[in-house]
Motif scaffolding. Structure first.
Motif, PDB file in Angstrom:
ATOM      1  N   GLU A   1       0.918   0.596 -10.207  1.00 46.02           N
ATOM      2  CA  GLU A   1       1.753  -0.333 -10.980  1.00 46.02           C
ATOM      3  C   GLU A   1       2.674   0.436 -11.915  1.00 46.02           C
ATOM      4  N   PRO A   2       3.974   0.321 -11.744  1.00 46.19           N
ATOM      5  CA  PRO A   2       4.628  -0.515 -10.742  1.00 46.19           C
ATOM      6  C   PRO A   2       4.571   0.105  -9.346  1.00 46.19           C
ATOM      7  N   LEU A   3       4.290  -0.724  -8.356  1.00 42.85           N
ATOM      8  CA  LEU A   3       4.280  -0.288  -6.964  1.00 42.85           C
ATOM      9  C   LEU A   3       5.720  -0.281  -6.466  1.00 42.85           C
ATOM     10  N   LEU A   4       6.228   0.893  -6.128  1.00 43.20           N
ATOM     11  CA  LEU A   4       7.645   1.038  -5.802  1.00 43.20           C
ATOM     12  C   LEU A   4       7.913   1.291  -4.323  1.00 43.20           C
ATOM     13  N   GLU A   5       6.870   1.568  -3.546  1.00 41.12           N
ATOM     14  CA  GLU A   5       7.048   1.755  -2.103  1.00 41.12           C
ATOM     15  C   GLU A   5       5.696   1.643  -1.418  1.00 41.12           C
ATOM     16  N   GLU A   6       5.716   1.484  -0.118  1.00 43.08           N
ATOM     17  CA  GLU A   6       4.474   1.371   0.639  1.00 43.08           C
ATOM     18  C   GLU A   6       3.717   2.690   0.603  1.00 43.08           C
ATOM     19  N   MET A   7       2.394   2.600   0.476  1.00 47.59           N
ATOM     20  CA  MET A   7       1.562   3.791   0.329  1.00 47.59           C
ATOM     21  C   MET A   7       0.389   3.747   1.298  1.00 47.59           C
ATOM     22  N   ASP A   8       0.039   4.911   1.836  1.00 47.44           N
ATOM     23  CA  ASP A   8      -1.101   5.052   2.731  1.00 47.44           C
ATOM     24  C   ASP A   8      -2.220   5.764   1.969  1.00 47.44           C
ATOM     25  N   LEU A   9      -3.306   5.044   1.716  1.00 48.54           N
ATOM     26  CA  LEU A   9      -4.420   5.599   0.955  1.00 48.54           C
ATOM     27  C   LEU A   9      -5.567   6.081   1.843  1.00 48.54           C
ATOM     28  N   SER A  10      -5.349   6.134   3.138  1.00 49.41           N
ATOM     29  CA  SER A  10      -6.448   6.420   4.062  1.00 49.41           C
ATOM     30  C   SER A  10      -7.123   7.754   3.778  1.00 49.41           C
ATOM     31  N   GLU A  11      -6.383   8.729   3.266  1.00 52.77           N
ATOM     32  CA  GLU A  11      -6.946  10.050   3.004  1.00 52.77           C
ATOM     33  C   GLU A  11      -7.949  10.034   1.851  1.00 52.77           C
ATOM     34  N   TRP A  12      -7.785   9.056   0.938  1.00 50.67           N
ATOM     35  CA  TRP A  12      -8.602   9.068  -0.281  1.00 50.67           C
ATOM     36  C   TRP A  12      -9.428   7.808  -0.496  1.00 50.67           C
ATOM     37  N   ILE A  13      -9.195   6.768   0.293  1.00 49.62           N
ATOM     38  CA  ILE A  13      -9.747   5.453  -0.024  1.00 49.62           C
ATOM     39  C   ILE A  13     -11.277   5.465  -0.113  1.00 49.62           C
ATOM     40  N   SER A  14     -11.941   6.361   0.624  1.00 50.99           N
ATOM     41  CA  SER A  14     -13.403   6.394   0.595  1.00 50.99           C
ATOM     42  C   SER A  14     -13.948   6.882  -0.742  1.00 50.99           C
ATOM     43  N   LEU A  15     -13.088   7.508  -1.564  1.00 50.06           N
ATOM     44  CA  LEU A  15     -13.519   8.046  -2.855  1.00 50.06           C
ATOM     45  C   LEU A  15     -12.994   7.214  -4.031  1.00 50.06           C
ATOM     46  N   ILE A  16     -12.302   6.106  -3.723  1.00 50.83           N
ATOM     47  CA  ILE A  16     -11.758   5.225  -4.759  1.00 50.83           C
ATOM     48  C   ILE A  16     -12.592   3.953  -4.803  1.00 50.83           C
ATOM     49  N   HIS A  17     -12.903   3.494  -6.014  1.00 52.70           N
ATOM     50  CA  HIS A  17     -13.779   2.329  -6.168  1.00 52.70           C
ATOM     51  C   HIS A  17     -13.040   1.041  -6.532  1.00 52.70           C
ATOM     52  N   TRP A  18     -11.768   1.149  -6.907  1.00 49.99           N
ATOM     53  CA  TRP A  18     -11.047  -0.042  -7.362  1.00 49.99           C
ATOM     54  C   TRP A  18      -9.557   0.264  -7.336  1.00 49.99           C
ATOM     55  N   VAL A  19      -8.748  -0.669  -6.860  1.00 50.41           N
ATOM     56  CA  VAL A  19      -7.295  -0.485  -6.792  1.00 50.41           C
ATOM     57  C   VAL A  19      -6.605  -1.657  -7.483  1.00 50.41           C
ATOM     58  N   ILE A  20      -5.685  -1.328  -8.377  1.00 53.24           N
ATOM     59  CA  ILE A  20      -4.853  -2.315  -9.064  1.00 53.24           C
ATOM     60  C   ILE A  20      -3.431  -2.134  -8.562  1.00 53.24           C
ATOM     61  N   ALA A  21      -2.728  -3.220  -8.305  1.00 55.03           N
ATOM     62  CA  ALA A  21      -1.325  -3.127  -7.880  1.00 55.03           C
ATOM     63  C   ALA A  21      -0.522  -4.218  -8.561  1.00 55.03           C
ATOM     64  N   GLY A  22       0.767  -3.959  -8.711  1.00 55.29           N
ATOM     65  CA  GLY A  22       1.625  -4.956  -9.334  1.00 55.29           C
ATOM     66  C   GLY A  22       3.057  -4.495  -9.399  1.00 55.29           C
ATOM     67  N   GLY A  23       3.926  -5.443  -9.693  1.00 54.97           N
ATOM     68  CA  GLY A  23       5.347  -5.140  -9.813  1.00 54.97           C
ATOM     69  C   GLY A  23       5.710  -4.711 -11.222  1.00 54.97           C
ATOM     70  N   GLU A  24       6.962  -4.426 -11.405  1.00 52.63           N
ATOM     71  CA  GLU A  24       7.469  -3.914 -12.675  1.00 52.63           C
ATOM     72  C   GLU A  24       8.041  -5.038 -13.525  1.00 52.63           C
ATOM     73  N   SER A  25       7.904  -4.900 -14.827  1.00 48.52           N
ATOM     74  CA  SER A  25       8.520  -5.831 -15.766  1.00 48.52           C
ATOM     75  C   SER A  25       9.346  -5.050 -16.775  1.00 48.52           C
ATOM     76  N   GLY A  26      10.298  -5.722 -17.378  1.00 47.36           N
ATOM     77  CA  GLY A  26      11.103  -5.067 -18.402  1.00 47.36           C
ATOM     78  C   GLY A  26      12.551  -4.883 -17.987  1.00 47.36           C
ATOM     79  N   HIS A  27      13.315  -4.241 -18.885  1.00 48.47           N
ATOM     80  CA  HIS A  27      14.745  -4.099 -18.641  1.00 48.47           C
ATOM     81  C   HIS A  27      15.058  -3.110 -17.519  1.00 48.47           C
ATOM     82  N   ARG A  28      14.064  -2.303 -17.099  1.00 51.52           N
ATOM     83  CA  ARG A  28      14.261  -1.381 -15.976  1.00 51.52           C
ATOM     84  C   ARG A  28      13.698  -1.952 -14.674  1.00 51.52           C
ATOM     85  N   TYR A  29      13.517  -3.228 -14.653  1.00 49.73           N
ATOM     86  CA  TYR A  29      12.868  -3.904 -13.533  1.00 49.73           C
ATOM     87  C   TYR A  29      13.445  -3.510 -12.179  1.00 49.73           C
ATOM     88  N   ARG A  30      12.520  -3.110 -11.275  1.00 50.25           N
ATOM     89  CA  ARG A  30      12.865  -2.868  -9.880  1.00 50.25           C
ATOM     90  C   ARG A  30      12.002  -3.795  -9.034  1.00 50.25           C
TER      91      ARG A  30
END
Length: 233
Positions: free
Chosen positions: A173-202
């Motif tokens: 967050e902010p998520l700006l492009e598609e991502m492949d987590l397959s290399e690490w996903i087995s070692l991650i316990h929680w994923v948060i994602a979201g868009g951007e807010s504010g005057h630099r909004y993309r």
């Protein structure tokens, strides 16, 4: 990020990048010292800063982990953009040893009062219990990194994966492009994602968010989609 926006709003344009950070003594251990904050169950440590900033002394970082270890009734979420420092600290026997030694500092804080109130006595009891049942890494501490692009993910997530922790989380967050987590996903316990807010909004690519969601579902990793994002003037 939001820390820059809030700092500049209250202290004037450019304040966030005007010079090296200045840390008030023991500011980051307020969750330990302030009664109302101690009563919270889940705490986002240093939401306006980075507990692994290069200018934060070794002893202060160790004190933070002593505090979190002693506050066992709470869950602490620790996010950083300096994954290399975090990985080095939490893998270091010297850092663990210093964190345990810093329980003495916490004890002094608890006694530094005109009156030893019941909640301060409870702090001392927590310190004593932590000494007797010391565990590393602390089971109530989550550690995570912020990575919203493939380049940032490739730089930070490998360090996160090598960091000993009860829970490792990824903030896309902010998520700006598609991502492949397959290399690490087995070692991650929680994923948060979201868009951007504010005057630099993309704008957020919803397909990128759906891709992360699907990767988490396939690997039984909890996924929290926080927001689409919004442009602010």
């Amino acid at each position: 990020c939001f820390a820059e926006t809030i700092t500049n709003r209250w202290e004037g344009p450019g304040a966030f990048t005007s010079g090296p950070p200045r840390l008030k003594p023991y500011k980051l251990v307020e969750p330990w010292q302030v009664k109302g904050m101690r009563e919270a169950y889940r705490k986002f440590l240093a939401s306006m800063s980075d507990p692994f900033h290069g200018q934060l002394p070794f002893d202060d970082q160790a004190l933070l982990f002593a505090m979190m270890a002693a506050d066992r009734a709470s869950v602490y979420q620790v996010a950083t953009k300096r994954a290399g420092i975090m990985c080095s600290r939490l893998n270091s026997p010297a850092f663990e040893r210093r964190a345990r030694e810093q329980l003495v500092t916490l004890e002094r804080m608890a006694r530094d009062s005109r009156r030893l109130t019941p909640w301060r006595r409870a702090m001392l009891d927590d310190i004593d219990a932590t000494r007797k049942a010391w565990t590393w890494p602390p089971p109530n501490v989550w550690v995570g990194v912020s990575a919203g692009t493939r380049k940032t993910a490739a730089r930070l997530i490998p360090k996160l994966a090598m960091t000993p922790a009860a829970t490792r989380f990824l903030s896309c967050e902010p998520l700006l492009e598609e991502m492949d987590l397959s290399e690490w996903i087995s070692l991650i316990h929680w994923v948060i994602a979201g868009g951007e807010s504010g005057h630099r909004y993309r704008p957020l690519d919803l397909d990128a968010a759906r891709s992360l969601r699907d990767q988490c579902l396939r690997n039984s990793v909890p996924f929290w989609f926080k927001q689409v994002g919004l442009a602010h003037p």
